[in-house]
Design a protein around this motif. Structure first.
Motif, PDB file in Angstrom:
ATOM      1  N   THR A   1       0.810  -1.308  -0.044  1.00  0.00           N
ATOM      2  CA  THR A   1       0.017  -0.088   0.012  1.00  0.00           C
ATOM      3  C   THR A   1       0.932   1.417  -0.037  1.00  0.00           C
ATOM      4  OG1 THR A   1      -1.835   1.058   1.093  1.00  0.00           O
ATOM      5  CG2 THR A   1      -0.376   0.328   2.622  1.00  0.00           C
ATOM      6  N   LEU A   2       0.307   2.036  -0.623  1.00  0.00           N
ATOM      7  CA  LEU A   2       1.287   3.489  -0.897  1.00  0.00           C
ATOM      8  C   LEU A   2       0.810   4.209   0.350  1.00  0.00           C
ATOM      9  CD1 LEU A   2       2.677   5.564  -2.712  1.00  0.00           C
ATOM     10  CD2 LEU A   2       0.544   6.431  -3.191  1.00  0.00           C
ATOM     11  N   LEU A   3       2.184   4.755   0.867  1.00  0.00           N
ATOM     12  CA  LEU A   3       2.078   5.939   1.977  1.00  0.00           C
ATOM     13  C   LEU A   3       2.677   7.123   1.348  1.00  0.00           C
ATOM     14  CD1 LEU A   3       3.302   3.864   5.106  1.00  0.00           C
ATOM     15  CD2 LEU A   3       1.117   3.935   4.157  1.00  0.00           C
ATOM     16  N   PRO A   4       1.775   8.098   1.028  1.00  0.00           N
ATOM     17  CA  PRO A   4       2.100   9.232   0.493  1.00  0.00           C
ATOM     18  C   PRO A   4       2.751  10.314   1.284  1.00  0.00           C
ATOM     19  CG  PRO A   4      -0.178   9.331   0.527  1.00  0.00           C
ATOM     20  CD  PRO A   4       0.252   8.041   1.215  1.00  0.00           C
ATOM     21  N   VAL A   5       3.747  10.236   1.927  1.00  0.00           N
ATOM     22  CA  VAL A   5       4.430  10.960   2.980  1.00  0.00           C
ATOM     23  C   VAL A   5       5.700  11.944   2.682  1.00  0.00           C
ATOM     24  CG1 VAL A   5       3.154   9.406   4.661  1.00  0.00           C
ATOM     25  CG2 VAL A   5       5.757   9.161   4.003  1.00  0.00           C
TER      26      VAL A   5
ATOM     27  N   LEU B   1       6.647   3.805   0.243  1.00  0.00           N
ATOM     28  CA  LEU B   1       6.688   5.419   0.695  1.00  0.00           C
ATOM     29  C   LEU B   1       6.583   6.009  -0.740  1.00  0.00           C
ATOM     30  CD1 LEU B   1       9.428   5.621   3.317  1.00  0.00           C
ATOM     31  CD2 LEU B   1       7.110   5.186   3.502  1.00  0.00           C
ATOM     32  N   GLY B   2       5.989   7.062  -0.794  1.00  0.00           N
ATOM     33  CA  GLY B   2       5.838   7.933  -2.137  1.00  0.00           C
ATOM     34  C   GLY B   2       5.560   9.294  -1.927  1.00  0.00           C
ATOM     35  N   TRP B   3       6.017  10.050  -3.007  1.00  0.00           N
ATOM     36  CA  TRP B   3       5.899  11.293  -2.945  1.00  0.00           C
ATOM     37  C   TRP B   3       4.180  11.645  -2.584  1.00  0.00           C
ATOM     38  CZ3 TRP B   3       6.360  14.651  -7.990  1.00  0.00           C
ATOM     39  CH2 TRP B   3       6.415  16.202  -7.870  1.00  0.00           C
ATOM     40  N   TRP B   4       4.040  12.708  -2.046  1.00  0.00           N
ATOM     41  CA  TRP B   4       2.501  12.923  -1.422  1.00  0.00           C
ATOM     42  C   TRP B   4       1.638  13.301  -2.570  1.00  0.00           C
ATOM     43  CZ3 TRP B   4       0.318  17.532  -2.817  1.00  0.00           C
ATOM     44  CH2 TRP B   4       1.209  18.945  -3.118  1.00  0.00           C
ATOM     45  N   ARG B   5       2.166  13.729  -3.835  1.00  0.00           N
ATOM     46  CA  ARG B   5       1.360  14.025  -4.755  1.00  0.00           C
ATOM     47  C   ARG B   5       0.886  12.772  -5.572  1.00  0.00           C
ATOM     48  NH1 ARG B   5       1.851  19.140  -7.156  1.00  0.00           N
ATOM     49  NH2 ARG B   5       3.384  20.434  -6.384  1.00  0.00           N
ATOM     50  N   LEU B   6       1.612  11.610  -5.097  1.00  0.00           N
ATOM     51  CA  LEU B   6       0.974  10.210  -5.705  1.00  0.00           C
ATOM     52  C   LEU B   6      -0.296   9.965  -5.303  1.00  0.00           C
ATOM     53  CD1 LEU B   6       4.205   8.354  -5.908  1.00  0.00           C
ATOM     54  CD2 LEU B   6       3.294   9.499  -7.766  1.00  0.00           C
ATOM     55  N   ALA B   7      -0.842  10.407  -4.227  1.00  0.00           N
ATOM     56  CA  ALA B   7      -1.997  10.322  -3.472  1.00  0.00           C
ATOM     57  C   ALA B   7      -3.278  10.313  -4.456  1.00  0.00           C
ATOM     58  CB  ALA B   7      -2.185  11.102  -2.082  1.00  0.00           C
ATOM     59  N   ARG B   8      -3.139  11.356  -5.486  1.00  0.00           N
ATOM     60  CA  ARG B   8      -4.247  11.528  -6.327  1.00  0.00           C
ATOM     61  C   ARG B   8      -4.414  10.538  -7.233  1.00  0.00           C
ATOM     62  NH1 ARG B   8      -2.140  17.301  -8.782  1.00  0.00           N
ATOM     63  NH2 ARG B   8      -0.311  15.906  -9.094  1.00  0.00           N
ATOM     64  N   THR B   9      -3.502   9.683  -7.563  1.00  0.00           N
ATOM     65  CA  THR B   9      -3.561   8.599  -8.707  1.00  0.00           C
ATOM     66  C   THR B   9      -3.210   7.099  -8.184  1.00  0.00           C
ATOM     67  OG1 THR B   9      -1.308   9.154  -9.533  1.00  0.00           O
ATOM     68  CG2 THR B   9      -3.193  10.290 -10.416  1.00  0.00           C
ATOM     69  N   GLU B  10      -2.580   7.152  -6.859  1.00  0.00           N
ATOM     70  CA  GLU B  10      -2.281   5.668  -6.676  1.00  0.00           C
ATOM     71  C   GLU B  10      -2.336   5.140  -5.355  1.00  0.00           C
ATOM     72  OE1 GLU B  10       2.004   5.086  -7.624  1.00  0.00           O
ATOM     73  OE2 GLU B  10       1.905   6.743  -9.322  1.00  0.00           O
ATOM     74  N   LEU B  11      -3.391   5.961  -4.708  1.00  0.00           N
ATOM     75  CA  LEU B  11      -3.607   5.597  -3.244  1.00  0.00           C
ATOM     76  C   LEU B  11      -4.388   4.291  -3.341  1.00  0.00           C
ATOM     77  CD1 LEU B  11      -3.111   7.070  -0.337  1.00  0.00           C
ATOM     78  CD2 LEU B  11      -5.333   7.581  -0.508  1.00  0.00           C
ATOM     79  N   GLY B  12      -4.069   3.405  -2.376  1.00  0.00           N
ATOM     80  CA  GLY B  12      -4.627   2.155  -2.308  1.00  0.00           C
ATOM     81  C   GLY B  12      -5.438   1.978  -1.097  1.00  0.00           C
ATOM     82  N   TYR B  13      -5.836   2.965  -0.291  1.00  0.00           N
ATOM     83  CA  TYR B  13      -6.639   2.851   1.079  1.00  0.00           C
ATOM     84  C   TYR B  13      -7.764   3.869   0.838  1.00  0.00           C
ATOM     85  CZ  TYR B  13      -3.559   6.528   2.989  1.00  0.00           C
ATOM     86  OH  TYR B  13      -2.831   7.448   3.286  1.00  0.00           O
ATOM     87  N   ARG B  14      -8.948   3.714   1.538  1.00  0.00           N
ATOM     88  CA  ARG B  14     -10.031   4.688   1.366  1.00  0.00           C
ATOM     89  C   ARG B  14      -9.437   5.712   2.469  1.00  0.00           C
ATOM     90  NH1 ARG B  14     -14.373   5.262   4.821  1.00  0.00           N
ATOM     91  NH2 ARG B  14     -14.029   3.286   5.691  1.00  0.00           N
ATOM     92  N   ARG B  15      -9.725   6.948   2.227  1.00  0.00           N
ATOM     93  CA  ARG B  15      -9.508   8.049   3.191  1.00  0.00           C
ATOM     94  C   ARG B  15     -10.575   8.925   3.383  1.00  0.00           C
ATOM     95  NH1 ARG B  15      -5.691  11.843  -1.051  1.00  0.00           N
ATOM     96  NH2 ARG B  15      -7.191  11.667  -2.738  1.00  0.00           N
ATOM     97  N   PHE B  16     -10.504  10.000   4.108  1.00  0.00           N
ATOM     98  CA  PHE B  16     -11.576  10.748   4.411  1.00  0.00           C
ATOM     99  C   PHE B  16     -11.386  11.941   3.244  1.00  0.00           C
ATOM    100  CE2 PHE B  16     -12.716  14.899   6.632  1.00  0.00           C
ATOM    101  CZ  PHE B  16     -13.943  14.787   6.704  1.00  0.00           C
ATOM    102  N   PHE B  17     -12.315  12.131   2.375  1.00  0.00           N
ATOM    103  CA  PHE B  17     -12.228  12.842   1.310  1.00  0.00           C
ATOM    104  C   PHE B  17     -11.030  12.994   0.799  1.00  0.00           C
ATOM    105  CE2 PHE B  17     -15.897  14.525   3.549  1.00  0.00           C
ATOM    106  CZ  PHE B  17     -17.100  14.801   2.653  1.00  0.00           C
ATOM    107  N   THR B  18     -10.011  14.067   0.597  1.00  0.00           N
ATOM    108  CA  THR B  18      -8.948  13.749  -0.106  1.00  0.00           C
ATOM    109  C   THR B  18      -7.701  14.217   1.087  1.00  0.00           C
ATOM    110  OG1 THR B  18      -8.804  16.361  -0.394  1.00  0.00           O
ATOM    111  CG2 THR B  18      -9.654  14.937  -2.021  1.00  0.00           C
ATOM    112  N   VAL B  19      -8.253  13.640   2.332  1.00  0.00           N
ATOM    113  CA  VAL B  19      -7.212  13.799   3.419  1.00  0.00           C
ATOM    114  C   VAL B  19      -6.318  12.563   3.599  1.00  0.00           C
ATOM    115  CG1 VAL B  19      -6.866  14.533   5.908  1.00  0.00           C
ATOM    116  CG2 VAL B  19      -8.793  15.545   4.556  1.00  0.00           C
ATOM    117  N   SER B  20      -5.181  12.438   3.090  1.00  0.00           N
ATOM    118  CA  SER B  20      -4.594  11.185   2.992  1.00  0.00           C
ATOM    119  C   SER B  20      -3.975  10.679   4.467  1.00  0.00           C
ATOM    120  CB  SER B  20      -3.537  11.147   1.953  1.00  0.00           C
ATOM    121  OG  SER B  20      -3.682  11.451   0.833  1.00  0.00           O
TER     122      SER B  20
END
Length: 310
Positions: free
Chosen positions: A132-136, A184-203
């Protein structure tokens, strides 16, 4: 236990700078205002320093920074002495995506889908190839490698800490990173590669699977205890629309609480009605507030504001 349905509430935003003890001092003044209940922001353990408390880290404990469980019980006694009840805000939809403070999440990142806590979180392991991607990261991984370091069985990046998969701590850094259950990934990758459900766009807030009965029990035990023992009287449910089946969740909650007074943060559209099948007393009032705000809004200016917004 206060069996009265609230007739008016006063919301208190609890935080380390305004803990249970400070709220207790304010009780006589609030009682004099004529409210029936105090509405408390989330009271369970959250990320240290959080000023809102919606980033829960441990649903089984009352937050120590607010005064812990004894502080909450003392506030409850003070409120009762003034004829007031307590309504508390709970957050079933998500928890903090901060592994160093969220122990169940830490174990999932350490052991992957085989962790006893894997059922807690809404992670699509298959979509990420078993990770799972961690966009941190503040930038692309290659640019951030100098800021990553291994500290025993922990991987550190600035103030972040991540668990290492058993037996991988001695690997060279590139191989070590590839061997983890997370990427571990660049925080910008959350827009396209996130693998977990989040609160709206709050990773930083990861979805919790309260539709699983075991997860429901584990994440609601403390709140149900506080209700049963008369410390609190009612509930405000944060963001039920994020849940897999809000109606089923609310019916399970009603059964578990014995039908205690409950409202939901359901933001109704202009022509939308609260589902009649939901066993709740109503919404938190955003729909009513919209109409009250309209009294103070000049409709002649609406078009200009809308044009600017667009």
């Amino acid at each position: 236990m206060d069996s009265r349905a609230p007739t008016s509430t006063y919301r208190l935003q609890l935080q380390p700078g305004f803990p249970f003890a400070a709220a207790e001092v304010a009780v006589p003044h609030l009682a004099a205002l004529g409210v029936s209940h105090l509405h408390l922001s989330p009271v369970l353990e959250a990320v240290p320093g959080s000023t809102h408390g919606y980033d829960v880290t441990d649903p089984a404990r009352v937050r120590e920074e607010l005064g812990g469980e004894e502080g909450l019980r003392s506030l409850s006694r003070a409120a009762r002495a003034q004829g007031l009840g307590l309504v508390v805000d709970i957050v079933p939809n998500h928890m903090a995506m901060v592994p160093r403070h969220n122990r169940p999440l830490w174990e999932v990142l350490r052991k992957g889908p085989g962790s006893p806590y894997a059922s807690w979180f809404d992670i699509d392991w298959e979509a990420g190839g078993g990770r799972t991607l961690l966009p941190v990261l503040g930038g692309p991984l290659g640019a951030e490698l100098p800021h990553l370091r291994v500290d025993g069985e922990v991987l550190r990046y600035h103030d972040h800490a991540f668990p290492l998969r058993d037996g991988t701590e001695g690997l060279p850094l590139p191989e070590l990173l590839d061997a983890q259950w997370y990427r571990l990934g660049w925080w910008r990758l959350a827009r396209t590669e996130l693998g977990y459900r989040r609160f709206f766009t709050v990773s930083e807030l990861i979805g919790v699977r309260v539709e699983d009965p075991e997860v429901f029990d584990a994440t609601h035990g403390k709140i149900l205890q506080l209700l049963e023992e008369g410390v609190v009287d009612g509930l405000r449910i944060d963001h039920p629309d994020g849940l897999a089946d809000p109606g089923a969740y609310l019916r399970r909650l009603e059964k578990a609480t014995g039908g205690r007074w409950t409202v939901v943060e359901k933001i109704l559209a202009e022509d939308e009605r609260l589902p009649e099948s939901w066993p709740v007393a109503g919404t938190t009032g955003y729909d009513a507030l919209r109409r009250l705000d309209a009294v103070l809004t000049d409709p002649a200016g609406a078009r200009g504001m809308l044009d600017r917004f667009r």
